[in-house]
Motif scaffolding. Structure first.
Motif, PDB file in Angstrom:
ATOM      1  N   GLY A 138       9.569  -4.742   3.421  1.00 19.53           N
ATOM      2  CA  GLY A 138       9.454  -3.355   2.988  1.00 19.53           C
ATOM      3  C   GLY A 138      10.267  -3.027   1.748  1.00 19.53           C
TER       4      GLY A 138
ATOM      5  N   ARG B  89       8.676   6.363  10.613  1.00 21.21           N
ATOM      6  CA  ARG B  89       8.230   4.951  10.659  1.00 21.21           C
ATOM      7  C   ARG B  89       7.114   4.700  11.673  1.00 21.21           C
ATOM      8  NH1 ARG B  89      12.083   1.964   7.427  1.00 21.21           N
ATOM      9  NH2 ARG B  89      13.172   3.671   6.410  1.00 21.21           N
TER      10      ARG B  89
ATOM     11  N   ILE C 134       5.542   4.301   1.719  1.00 27.45           N
ATOM     12  CA  ILE C 134       4.906   3.134   2.342  1.00 27.45           C
ATOM     13  C   ILE C 134       4.858   3.253   3.869  1.00 27.45           C
ATOM     14  CG2 ILE C 134       5.454   1.613   0.417  1.00 27.45           C
ATOM     15  CD1 ILE C 134       7.696   0.402   2.259  1.00 27.45           C
TER      16      ILE C 134
ATOM     17  N   GLU D 137      13.326  -2.027   1.206  1.00 26.93           N
ATOM     18  CA  GLU D 137      14.687  -2.528   0.984  1.00 26.93           C
ATOM     19  C   GLU D 137      14.648  -3.949   0.440  1.00 26.93           C
ATOM     20  OE1 GLU D 137      17.419  -1.937   4.231  1.00 26.93           O
ATOM     21  OE2 GLU D 137      18.835  -3.364   3.357  1.00 26.93           O
ATOM     22  N   LEU D 138      13.816  -4.781   1.032  1.00 27.85           N
ATOM     23  CA  LEU D 138      13.695  -6.157   0.544  1.00 27.85           C
ATOM     24  C   LEU D 138      13.138  -6.162  -0.879  1.00 27.85           C
ATOM     25  CD1 LEU D 138      13.686  -9.198   0.745  1.00 27.85           C
ATOM     26  CD2 LEU D 138      11.549  -9.072   2.039  1.00 27.85           C
TER      27      LEU D 138
ATOM     28  N   SER E 264      19.896  -8.958  12.570  1.00 25.78           N
ATOM     29  CA  SER E 264      19.466  -7.933  13.538  1.00 25.78           C
ATOM     30  C   SER E 264      17.992  -8.059  13.934  1.00 25.78           C
ATOM     31  CB  SER E 264      19.682  -6.535  12.940  1.00 25.78           C
ATOM     32  OG  SER E 264      18.745  -6.329  11.891  1.00 25.78           O
TER      33      SER E 264
ATOM     34  N   GLU F 181       5.767  -8.996   1.109  1.00 22.56           N
ATOM     35  CA  GLU F 181       5.012  -7.848   1.638  1.00 22.56           C
ATOM     36  C   GLU F 181       5.941  -6.744   2.134  1.00 22.56           C
ATOM     37  OE1 GLU F 181       2.086  -9.271   4.433  1.00 22.56           O
ATOM     38  OE2 GLU F 181       1.077 -10.457   2.899  1.00 22.56           O
TER      39      GLU F 181
ATOM     40  N   ALA G  62       0.868  -1.175   0.000  1.00 20.78           N
ATOM     41  CA  ALA G  62       0.000   0.000   0.000  1.00 20.78           C
ATOM     42  C   ALA G  62       0.901   1.220   0.000  1.00 20.78           C
ATOM     43  CB  ALA G  62      -0.875   0.004   1.250  1.00 20.78           C
TER      44      ALA G  62
ATOM     45  N   ARG H  41      12.886  -5.166   9.076  1.00 24.11           N
ATOM     46  CA  ARG H  41      12.340  -3.920   9.643  1.00 24.11           C
ATOM     47  C   ARG H  41      10.813  -3.887   9.567  1.00 24.11           C
ATOM     48  NH1 ARG H  41      17.010  -4.128  10.427  1.00 24.11           N
ATOM     49  NH2 ARG H  41      16.067  -5.386  12.036  1.00 24.11           N
ATOM     50  N   THR H  42      10.254  -4.597   8.612  1.00 24.70           N
ATOM     51  CA  THR H  42       8.788  -4.681   8.549  1.00 24.70           C
ATOM     52  C   THR H  42       8.269  -5.547   9.694  1.00 24.70           C
ATOM     53  OG1 THR H  42       8.723  -4.338   6.175  1.00 24.70           O
ATOM     54  CG2 THR H  42       6.863  -5.540   7.114  1.00 24.70           C
TER      55      THR H  42
ATOM     56  N   THR I 193      16.823 -11.263   7.094  1.00 27.42           N
ATOM     57  CA  THR I 193      17.661 -10.417   7.957  1.00 27.42           C
ATOM     58  C   THR I 193      19.129 -10.683   7.655  1.00 27.42           C
ATOM     59  OG1 THR I 193      18.256  -9.914  10.257  1.00 27.42           O
ATOM     60  CG2 THR I 193      17.363 -12.107   9.873  1.00 27.42           C
ATOM     61  N   GLY I 194      19.731  -9.828   6.810  1.00 28.69           N
ATOM     62  CA  GLY I 194      21.097 -10.074   6.355  1.00 28.69           C
ATOM     63  C   GLY I 194      22.104 -10.119   7.480  1.00 28.69           C
ATOM     64  N   SER I 195      21.949  -9.234   8.476  1.00 24.59           N
ATOM     65  CA  SER I 195      22.932  -9.154   9.564  1.00 24.59           C
ATOM     66  C   SER I 195      22.485  -9.925  10.797  1.00 24.59           C
ATOM     67  CB  SER I 195      23.137  -7.682   9.957  1.00 24.59           C
ATOM     68  OG  SER I 195      21.979  -7.220  10.635  1.00 24.59           O
TER      69      SER I 195
HETATM   70  N1  LIG Z   1       2.691   0.209   3.197  1.00 18.39           N
HETATM   71  C1  LIG Z   1       3.030  -1.037   3.084  1.00 18.39           C
HETATM   72  O1  LIG Z   1       2.406  -1.795   2.327  1.00 18.39           O
HETATM   73  C2  LIG Z   1       4.197  -1.554   3.854  1.00 18.39           C
HETATM   74  C3  LIG Z   1       4.554  -2.907   3.721  1.00 18.39           C
HETATM   75  C4  LIG Z   1       5.681  -3.367   4.396  1.00 18.39           C
HETATM   76  C5  LIG Z   1       6.427  -2.499   5.176  1.00 18.39           C
HETATM   77  N2  LIG Z   1       6.042  -1.213   5.297  1.00 18.39           N
HETATM   78  C6  LIG Z   1       6.853  -0.277   6.099  1.00 18.39           C
HETATM   79  O2  LIG Z   1       8.154  -0.213   5.533  1.00 18.39           O
HETATM   80  C7  LIG Z   1       9.117  -0.006   6.567  1.00 18.39           C
HETATM   81  C8  LIG Z   1      10.183  -1.090   6.481  1.00 18.39           C
HETATM   82  O3  LIG Z   1      10.788  -1.050   5.226  1.00 18.39           O
HETATM   83  P1  LIG Z   1      12.376  -1.072   5.107  1.00 18.39           P
HETATM   84  O4  LIG Z   1      12.706  -0.933   3.672  1.00 18.39           O
HETATM   85  O5  LIG Z   1      12.938  -0.103   6.070  1.00 18.39           O
HETATM   86  O6  LIG Z   1      12.769  -2.491   5.667  1.00 18.39           O
HETATM   87  P2  LIG Z   1      12.531  -4.035   5.206  1.00 18.39           P
HETATM   88  O7  LIG Z   1      12.749  -4.193   3.744  1.00 18.39           O
HETATM   89  O8  LIG Z   1      11.282  -4.541   5.810  1.00 18.39           O
HETATM   90  O9  LIG Z   1      13.700  -4.722   6.026  1.00 18.39           O
HETATM   91  C9  LIG Z   1      15.030  -4.299   5.771  1.00 18.39           C
HETATM   92  C10 LIG Z   1      15.955  -5.320   6.395  1.00 18.39           C
HETATM   93  O10 LIG Z   1      15.756  -6.597   5.759  1.00 18.39           O
HETATM   94  C11 LIG Z   1      17.005  -7.205   5.511  1.00 18.39           C
HETATM   95  N3  LIG Z   1      17.234  -7.229   4.055  1.00 18.39           N
HETATM   96  C12 LIG Z   1      16.503  -6.647   3.082  1.00 18.39           C
HETATM   97  N4  LIG Z   1      17.035  -6.936   1.874  1.00 18.39           N
HETATM   98  C13 LIG Z   1      18.106  -7.711   2.090  1.00 18.39           C
HETATM   99  C14 LIG Z   1      19.071  -8.348   1.245  1.00 18.39           C
HETATM  100  N5  LIG Z   1      19.047  -8.217  -0.087  1.00 18.39           N
HETATM  101  N6  LIG Z   1      20.045  -9.075   1.829  1.00 18.39           N
HETATM  102  C15 LIG Z   1      20.105  -9.185   3.173  1.00 18.39           C
HETATM  103  N7  LIG Z   1      19.236  -8.625   4.038  1.00 18.39           N
HETATM  104  C16 LIG Z   1      18.240  -7.898   3.493  1.00 18.39           C
HETATM  105  C17 LIG Z   1      18.027  -6.353   6.224  1.00 18.39           C
HETATM  106  O11 LIG Z   1      18.081  -6.854   7.556  1.00 18.39           O
HETATM  107  P3  LIG Z   1      19.381  -6.649   8.519  1.00 18.39           P
HETATM  108  O12 LIG Z   1      19.374  -5.234   8.934  1.00 18.39           O
HETATM  109  O13 LIG Z   1      19.181  -7.612   9.618  1.00 18.39           O
HETATM  110  O14 LIG Z   1      20.565  -6.996   7.661  1.00 18.39           O
HETATM  111  C18 LIG Z   1      17.410  -4.971   6.170  1.00 18.39           C
HETATM  112  O15 LIG Z   1      17.863  -4.082   7.154  1.00 18.39           O
HETATM  113  C19 LIG Z   1       8.373  -0.057   7.883  1.00 18.39           C
HETATM  114  O16 LIG Z   1       8.105   1.267   8.304  1.00 18.39           O
HETATM  115  C20 LIG Z   1       7.082  -0.772   7.521  1.00 18.39           C
HETATM  116  O17 LIG Z   1       6.027  -0.414   8.350  1.00 18.39           O
HETATM  117  C21 LIG Z   1       4.952  -0.718   4.654  1.00 18.39           C
END
Ligand SMILES: NC(=O)c1ccc[n+]([C@@H]2O[C@H](COP(=O)([O-])OP(=O)(O)OC[C@H]3O[C@@H](n4cnc5c(N)ncnc54)[C@H](OP(=O)(O)O)[C@@H]3O)[C@@H](O)[C@H]2O)c1
Length: 226
Positions: A155, A18, A13, A157-158, A86, A153, A6, A47-48, A82-84
């Motif tokens: 976030g 956050r 997003i 970065e993924l 964390s 789903e 969304a 982080r999601t 979770t790559g690290s």
């Molecule tokens: N509106 C919507 O539909 C929606 C949906 C989902 C999320 N969100 C929001 O989006 C935000 C989160 O998004 P985000 O981009 O910050 O985080 P994210 O993609 O949920 O998580 C990022 C973490 O995932 C791991 N990661 C992602 N890609 C990787 C890869 N290629 N290799 C290794 N590890 C990987 C890493 O973990 P490590 O740090 O452990 O390495 C990275 O720090 C939140 O605020 C959430 O509420 C909104």
């Protein structure tokens, strides 16, 4: 693979701080559960999973029935990236034990993190040195866990890693009539991004429907894209 997100009218997003993780309507939430009911597994980034009380499960009984009618397992597999290492061990997802949880990580995760995650997850899989190699991770998920249809789903970065690896076949996008603004607010795809137009992922619109005050878009990858 499907991605479901969304976003606001300005492509965000979540808010920059956050604090706001959920801003779609009930219809949007049902859409998420309907999509989950078509998938073997649901995946999200650390982080999601950390930032909201989500369980990545199928939801109400009607969605579980729909899964069974399609020949899927009653409860979808859940995958967290979770790559690290964390990932917060207190995340809500670990408090709901209705289906297996697979955690994908890399060699960057310390021995302590690995031990902690092994105790929480049904399986911890090392899938790369510094970043996840999603191509081989998906092959392993198919072979070991029978994952043929995977719903991601976020976030941002993924998602970006999946787009860059050319693994996303379909995007389901709900546009909500709000504007969050903010440089630091995450978007559908953050991470490294494409360096040029030629490297952009190419999609085409499959459908667009307005329901209430939201637009539900479906985009599919162009067959001749990279
Ligand atoms: N509106 C919507 O539909 C929606 C949906 C989902 C999320 N969100 C929001 O989006 C935000 C989160 O998004 P985000 O981009 O910050 O985080 P994210 O993609 O949920 O998580 C990022 C973490 O995932 C791991 N990661 C992602 N890609 C990787 C890869 N290629 N290799 C290794 N590890 C990987 C890493 O973990 P490590 O740090 O452990 O390495 C990275 O720090 C939140 O605020 C959430 O509420 C909104």
């Amino acid at each position: 693979m499907l991605v479901n997100m969304a976003m606001t009218a300005d492509g965000k997003i979540a808010t920059a701080n956050r604090a706001v993780a959920s801003f779609g309507s009930k219809r949007d939430h049902d859409h998420l559960l309907e999509l989950r009911a078509t998938a073997d597994a649901v995946m999200a980034g650390a982080r999601t999973v950390d930032s909201a009380p989500i369980n990545l499960g199928p939801g109400a009984i009607k969605f579980r029935r729909a899964r069974l009618n399609r020949g899927l397992k009653k409860f979808n597999l859940r995958i967290i990236v979770t790559g690290s290492g964390s990932l917060n061990p207190d995340a809500q997802v670990f408090k709901h034990r209705f289906s297996p949880i697979v955690v994908l990580t890399t060699e960057r995760a310390s021995a302590t993190s690995r031990r902690r995650l092994r105790a929480l997850a049904d399986e911890l899989r090392i899938c790369g040195r510094r970043v996840i190699n999603f191509g081989s991770a998906l092959r392993w998920l198919k072979q070991k866990w029978g994952v043929k249809r995977l719903l991601c789903e976020g976030g941002g970065e993924l998602n970006d890693a999946l787009f860059q690896a050319n693994l996303v076949d379909e995007i389901h996008l709900t546009i909500c009539p709000k504007v969050f603004g903010g440089h630091a607010a995450p978007s559908i795809a953050d991470g490294q991004g494409a360096p040029s137009l030629a490297n952009a992922q190419q999609f085409e619109f499959k459908s667009a429907r307005r329901i209430g005050d939201e637009m539900f878009l479906v985009l599919r990858r162009r067959l001749n894209s990279k």
